[in-house]
Every structure is written in C-alpha cells, then in structure tokens.
Write an enzyme that holds these catalytic residues in place. Structure first.
Site, PDB file in Angstrom:
ATOM      1  CE  LYS A 275      37.405  33.076  26.089  1.00  0.00           C
ATOM      2  NZ  LYS A 275      36.985  33.344  27.441  1.00  0.00           N
ATOM      3  CD  GLU A 359      38.455  37.003  42.125  1.00  0.00           C
ATOM      4  OE1 GLU A 359      38.615  38.242  42.041  1.00  0.00           O
ATOM      5  OE2 GLU A 359      38.512  36.252  41.144  1.00  0.00           O
ATOM      6  NE  ARG A 387      43.360  41.365  42.484  1.00  0.00           N
ATOM      7  CZ  ARG A 387      43.120  41.414  41.189  1.00  0.00           C
ATOM      8  NH1 ARG A 387      41.891  41.300  40.751  1.00  0.00           N
ATOM      9  NH2 ARG A 387      44.096  41.594  40.340  1.00  0.00           N
TER      10      ARG A 387
HETATM   11  C1  LIG Z   1      41.362  38.072  39.847  1.00  0.00           C
HETATM   12  C2  LIG Z   1      41.089  36.936  38.904  1.00  0.00           C
HETATM   13  N1  LIG Z   1      39.987  36.180  39.068  1.00  0.00           N
HETATM   14  C3  LIG Z   1      39.736  35.154  38.242  1.00  0.00           C
HETATM   15  C4  LIG Z   1      40.587  34.868  37.216  1.00  0.00           C
HETATM   16  C5  LIG Z   1      40.316  33.680  36.315  1.00  0.00           C
HETATM   17  N2  LIG Z   1      40.026  34.134  34.959  1.00  0.00           N
HETATM   18  C6  LIG Z   1      40.935  34.106  33.983  1.00  0.00           C
HETATM   19  S1  LIG Z   1      40.370  34.706  32.559  1.00  0.00           S
HETATM   20  C7  LIG Z   1      38.845  34.981  33.213  1.00  0.00           C
HETATM   21  C8  LIG Z   1      37.735  35.551  32.377  1.00  0.00           C
HETATM   22  C9  LIG Z   1      38.210  36.726  31.670  1.00  0.00           C
HETATM   23  O1  LIG Z   1      37.234  37.186  30.812  1.00  0.00           O
HETATM   24  P1  LIG Z   1      37.625  38.309  29.792  1.00  0.00           P
HETATM   25  O2  LIG Z   1      38.427  39.360  30.481  1.00  0.00           O
HETATM   26  O3  LIG Z   1      36.413  38.716  29.093  1.00  0.00           O
HETATM   27  O4  LIG Z   1      38.659  37.601  28.820  1.00  0.00           O
HETATM   28  P2  LIG Z   1      38.392  36.488  27.707  1.00  0.00           P
HETATM   29  O5  LIG Z   1      38.929  35.219  28.276  1.00  0.00           O
HETATM   30  O6  LIG Z   1      36.932  36.422  27.436  1.00  0.00           O
HETATM   31  O7  LIG Z   1      39.178  36.934  26.536  1.00  0.00           O
HETATM   32  C10 LIG Z   1      38.806  34.612  34.547  1.00  0.00           C
HETATM   33  C11 LIG Z   1      37.626  34.711  35.410  1.00  0.00           C
HETATM   34  C12 LIG Z   1      41.724  35.683  37.069  1.00  0.00           C
HETATM   35  N3  LIG Z   1      42.622  35.473  36.108  1.00  0.00           N
HETATM   36  N4  LIG Z   1      41.947  36.710  37.912  1.00  0.00           N
END
Ligand SMILES: Cc1ncc(C[n+]2csc(CCOP(=O)(O)OP(=O)(O)O)c2C)c(N)n1
Length: 616
Positions: A275, A359, A387
């Site tokens: 990242k 969620e 959700r």
């Molecule tokens: C349903 C939902 N819950 C929470 C979020 C907020 N959110 C955006 S990115 C993320 C983490 C994602 O982690 P990952 O898939 O590993 O992607 P990275 O940012 O590490 O590349 C979260 C919790 C979201 N976009 N959608």
C-alpha cells in the site's frame, strides 16, 4: 484498443508505471483521494491491460478506491486532474463515466458476484472473454464476497479473481482470513519441502523413479502445498489457487496472467502488493494515506486536519463513558479511525471489536451481545449501514434489543460522492418498529443522545454528519437528552416555523439576520427526535397558530423527517403550507459538501428561498 499498452515492452511499461504514479500523487496532493490503495495497484493494472483485451474481457474492481491507474491508463488521463471535484472524474469506477468502468462501486465485497453475473451475460451473448475481479484482502472479509465465492464452482468458468493482498484494510487487518493470507513463511516452507523431495528422488534407486511413484509423490506434495498456503481455502470453494506472486514485478505478473489466460477454470490469483508503493510518506503511513485530503507533496503533510467535530468529540468521550459503564462495548466494521474509536481501542482494547468489513455481521453480532446483557454501540457510516438493513430489522428491532447504532456521515459527505452519501438512513430506519431515531445538532447533544439511549431498553439510532456542529468545548460527562423532545431555538412572532434536523440549524439560524432585514420573521424548532416525533412540535404549531412550515434535513425527502411530520399532520387533520427541503429523488454526485448543499437544495440559499416563498 489500448494497443500502445498491449504492444509495450516491460521497460516501456515500467516507464508508464512511473508516469502514472506521478499523476496519481500530484492529483491526490491537490484534490485529496485514496492515494495509498491506488499506488499499490499500478503494476497490476498495467499487466491486466497488457494481457487482456477490454473489447472482449472485463475488469471489475472491488470498492474501486484502488482504480486510479485504471482510470488514467484507459481513457481519463487528460481529465484526471478533476478527480473528486464537482463535474469531474469520480473517485470510484462509474459506468456513466467510461465504457471501461464496467461496474460501479464504492462499497466493498461486490466484485466477485458482479464478475460472475457479467461473465454469464457475456457468454450468453456469444462472447468468450474473461472477467477479472480484483478484490483486496479487506474486502474479501465481506460476507458478500463469500457468497460470490461460493458460486464460483457453478458460474466461475472464465472468471479470474485476483486477491490484492497488502496485509491491510484501512487501519490494520483483522480476523482469521487475514491470518490465512499471511502464511507467507509457509510458502517458503513449501519451496524447501519441494527441493528436499527432489533431492531425495534424485538419490533413489532407478526402480523408485518410475512414473507412477513420481506421480504419487507429486500428488502428495500438491496436497501438502494446499495445507501450507492459503490455497486450501479457495480450493475448497472450487477455485484453482495460484500464487502468491509479487504484485510490483511486471514481468512476473504478465507471465502469470499470460499463463492463466487460456485456462477456463475458476482461478484465484493471489498477488502481494504494498500500500502506498512509490511514495515514501504513504509507504510509511498507509493508514493516513488510505484516503486523505489535500497535502504537501514534498513533505506528505496534510494541509488541513481531516477531523470531523462529531467523530472527534465522540472519540474523546467514549473512554470516559466506558469507564463509567462496564456493560458497554463498541463494534466497528474495519473503520476504527473513521468512526472515532482509535483512542478507546488504545485505552480499552478488550471492549472494542473490529469485525472486518462486514456490516451485517457487525449488527447481528451486536444483537447477540445485547441478548446476553452487554450494551453494544455499533459505529458505522450511514452508507455502509445500508448493508445491514435486515440485521437491524430482524435481529435488533424485532427482538427489541438495546443496540445503539451510531451512524456517522449521515448526510452529504462531499468528494466521495454518490456511493458514500448517507442520505437514506432516516427513510429506511423510520419505518422499523421499536426504533428511536435522534439527529443531534451539536457534539454535546450527540453525547446526550448516547446517554439517553443507554437509559432505554430498546434500539436507538443516532445519526450525525461529517463535519462539526456547534463546535462546543469538551465535557466528559453530559446529561441524557430528555426523551422525545426537541428545542425551540428561536421564538419569533410569526406564523412561519422552520423545523431543523441535525445541523440544519446552521442554515436556519444563519439566515435570520438577512431575512429579518427583509422584514421576514420565523421561529426555529430543532426536531432532534425523528422517531418518536416530539409532541411539543404539534403543541407549538397549535398554540402559535403556525400556518407555514419549512423542514430542512440532509436525507432524501422521500421518507425523511419532513415526510414523517407530514404524516403526523395528516393523522391529526392539520393542514399547513409546507416546504420540504431534503435531497431530491436522484443520486447526488461528488463535490464539496458546501457546493452540493447549495446545488441540491439543502443549504442556506435554498432555506432562505423557501422562507421567502412562504412569506409572500
Ligand atoms: C461495505 C463497505 N464497508 C466499508 C467500506 C470502507 N472501506 C473502504 S476501503 C476499506 C478497506 C479495504 O481493504 P482492502 O480491500 O484490503 O483494500 P486496500 O485499501 O487495503 O487496498 C474499507 C473498510 C466500504 N468501502 N464498503
């Protein structure tokens, strides 16, 4: 299409990767955005565009916050400087923006299900393309992703799922799944085991080196590989597991994708990325640079703190509250920082549950806690609470369990746009029996609402916006709000009453002097309770002979607080001239909160105009 990438050499692609990173960093420094996730996928995007042909094949991004390189490299390089600005490029994939954005996102966990559906439709039309879902290790913890994976065996032919594993969600990584993914050492163990077996075979007498024996040993090795790497999980779902490979090594990525391209089986390719890759401040602090406002490119320092008054006040208050009440616990779905739980997590880690991006599970888990006497607070953004709708109905409200939903980002959130605005929660919560709904107008009022909720035995939903209320000084102990009462904020000798919801009072109070100069007077009542509605509101309407009513709220007009008041007026056979200011029946795009409020009729300008219309 995209021939220049398909024909490029590795060296040319490496130059293109560097150039793309520059554009991403520069633009995010000016406009803010999801910098660290998007820097992590530059090589992966290039490799996908080199190997696959988007005339035939499709790429589906999960969440889509990592798709900036995709936008730049497909068809939006010239417009990318408008990222997240009103009328400009969206921060997430959007079908209306480009034919290359085949599936809109913003919320996590959708890519596998969408990819399966897209592939079924493509192939039903006679196409033979591949559909590629790119999903992060965090988004993989979403239940929806598992539901999609569970269908991979049935519909997953020609679907390639790429697990973009950077060992992080937004803050850290949590849960059993992330422990599976981090079995990197065991990958080495497997390699070591293979070398040992090879050596052993080389030293066996020729008789033992027959084809059958070698086949048996190969199979034993394959099954031990599954036990040693994360593959066994995905293979259980019917995927062929490949990886892990280095997601920043273009040659390895391209060779692997070329290898996998003719294979029609459902495949899961595990890719390790970093990242923030390529920008030192983001590599050092990916948590801060996950999603960030404008910053100084040279130092990586944000220009403004991204603090939100309500969230920060809450974050300071919770440790005091939790020390007073042993029953309390807090639940977050992978967003401890965004919801203000960082401090509590530091001070009382055993009372904070981070359940991953899930969620629905978060809410049902809270219902379970409440069923056995704990008092759970579930902290979610309004748009992600969507959700969990059935969990709220079926697990919390139907059993009348005392779960407190702390709904952050209720209202327009600004630059993240349509997927992230929290403008439906009042409408969908209001229809659920047993639910009490409060929209505090100030930070202390939010604490008072929580204190009230904790004195009740049923479910409470408390929604508050991104931003600040009155910005009041911190107080570590606040009295519970009185039950089902609002507050008369301004008492004028007038038949016009403005009812404000949450921070709508900013506009109503702010316009008083200007409208007074025009000879227009109105009273202001802060509703505070959307459900049940304060009886006092109807007493005021009667006593003061109110004839005209304006309601202002940052929620869809359809089903919002204004519509609740109209329903109640109708039940009482009261007829008033009303103006409901809320969001129209359309998805609101991205832009600053201030400009969206004005353009979509929930700002000070719209409020003044409505009062003027009624005063005529
Ligand atoms: C349903 C939902 N819950 C929470 C979020 C907020 N959110 C955006 S990115 C993320 C983490 C994602 O982690 P990952 O898939 O590993 O992607 P990275 O940012 O590490 O590349 C979260 C919790 C979201 N976009 N959608």
């Amino acid at each position: 299409m995209l021939e220049h990438i398909r024909n490029a050499s590795i060296e040319e692609l490496e130059r293109l990767a560097a150039e793309t990173r520059e554009i991403i960093i520069d633009t995010c420094a000016k406009n803010g955005g999801h910098l660290a996730p998007s820097l992590g996928t530059v090589e992966l995007t290039l490799a996908l565009l080199k190997v696959f042909d988007l005339e035939r094949d499709r790429i589906v991004w999960d969440v889509g916050h990592q798709a900036y390189a995709h936008k730049i490299l497909t068809d939006r390089k010239d417009r990318f400087h408008t990222l997240r600005t009103f009328g400009g490029i969206s921060g997430f994939p959007k079908r209306s923006e480009s034919p290359y954005d085949v599936f809109g996102t913003g919320h996590g966990g959708t890519s596998i299900s969408a990819a399966l559906g897209i592939k079924e439709a493509l192939h039903a039309r006679g196409g033979d393309g591949k559909v590629i879902a790119v999903i992060g290790d965090g988004s993989m913890t979403s239940g929806l992703a598992f539901e999609g994976m569970n269908n991979a065996e049935a519909f997953g032919k020609n679907v390639l799922t790429i697990l973009n594993d950077n060992d992080m969600f937004i803050a850290t990584s949590v849960g059993g799944l992330s422990r599976w993914f981090s079995r990197k050492l065991t990958g080495h163990a497997y390699a070591g085991l293979r070398t040992e077996v090879k050596n052993l075979l080389a030293h066996l007498p020729p008789f033992f080196r027959g084809e059958r024996i070698i086949e048996i040993i190969r199979k034993a090795l394959e099954s031990s590989k599954s036990l040693l790497t994360p593959g066994i999980l995905f293979e259980g779902f019917g995927f062929q597991y490949v990886g892990p490979i280095d997601g920043h090594n273009l040659k390895e990525l391209i060779e692997t994708l070329e290898d996998l391209k003719p294979n029609g089986e459902p495949i899961l390719l595990h890719v390790h990325t970093k990242k923030g890759k390529g920008y030192a401040p983001a590599e050092e602090n990916p948590r801060l640079f996950h999603g960030i406002g404008p910053f100084d490119r040279a130092t990586g320092k944000p220009y403004k703190s991204s603090k939100s008054g309500f969230t920060d006040y809450l974050g300071q208050y919770l440790p005091h509250l939790f020390r007073r009440d042993e029953r309390l616990c807090a639940i977050t779905a992978a967003m401890p920082d965004g919801t203000g739980l960082t401090q509590l997590q530091k001070e009382l880690p055993e009372r904070v549950y981070d359940v991953g991006m899930s969620e629905g599970h978060a809410v049902t888990f809270a219902a379970g806690l409440a069923a056995e006497g704990r008092r759970p607070l579930v902290l979610l953004y309004s748009s992600f609470l969507q959700r969990a709708f059935d969990s709220v109905v079926h697990d919390v409200a139907l059993q009348n369990l005392p779960v407190v939903l702390l709904i952050d980002r209720g209202g327009l959130v600004g630059e993240d746009g349509a997927t992230h605005h929290g403008v439906f929660d009042i409408s969908f919560l209001r229809s659920i029996p047993n639910m009490t709904i409060i929209a505090p107008r100030s930070e202390p009022e939010l604490m008072g609402a929580i204190e009230r909720a904790l004195k009740s035995d049923g479910p409470f939903a408390i929604r508050y916006p991104r931003g600040s209320g009155t910005g009041a000084a911190f107080n570590r102990r606040i009295e519970p709000l009185p039950y089902a009462q609002g507050e008369l904020l301004h008492d004028a000798d007038s038949d016009i009453l403005a009812v404000t919801v949450g921070i709508g009072d900013h506009h109503a109070l702010g316009q008083l002097p200007l409208l007074k100069k025009e000879g227009i007077r109105y009273s202001i009542y802060d509703l505070r309770y959307i459900k049940p509605l304060p009886e006092e509101l109807f007493e005021i309407i009667k006593k003061r002979k109110i004839k005209k009513l304006v309601v202002i709220e940052e929620n869809a007009v359809a089903g919002g607080a204004g519509s609740a008041i109209l329903e109640e007026l109708s039940r009482r056979h009261l007829t008033l001239r009303t103006e409901l200011l809320g969001l129209p029946d359309q998805f609101i795009p991205h832009g600053t909160q201030a400009e969206l409020r004005e353009k979509f009729g929930v700002g000070a300008g719209a409020f003044a105009a409505a009062i003027r219309r009624l005063a005529k």
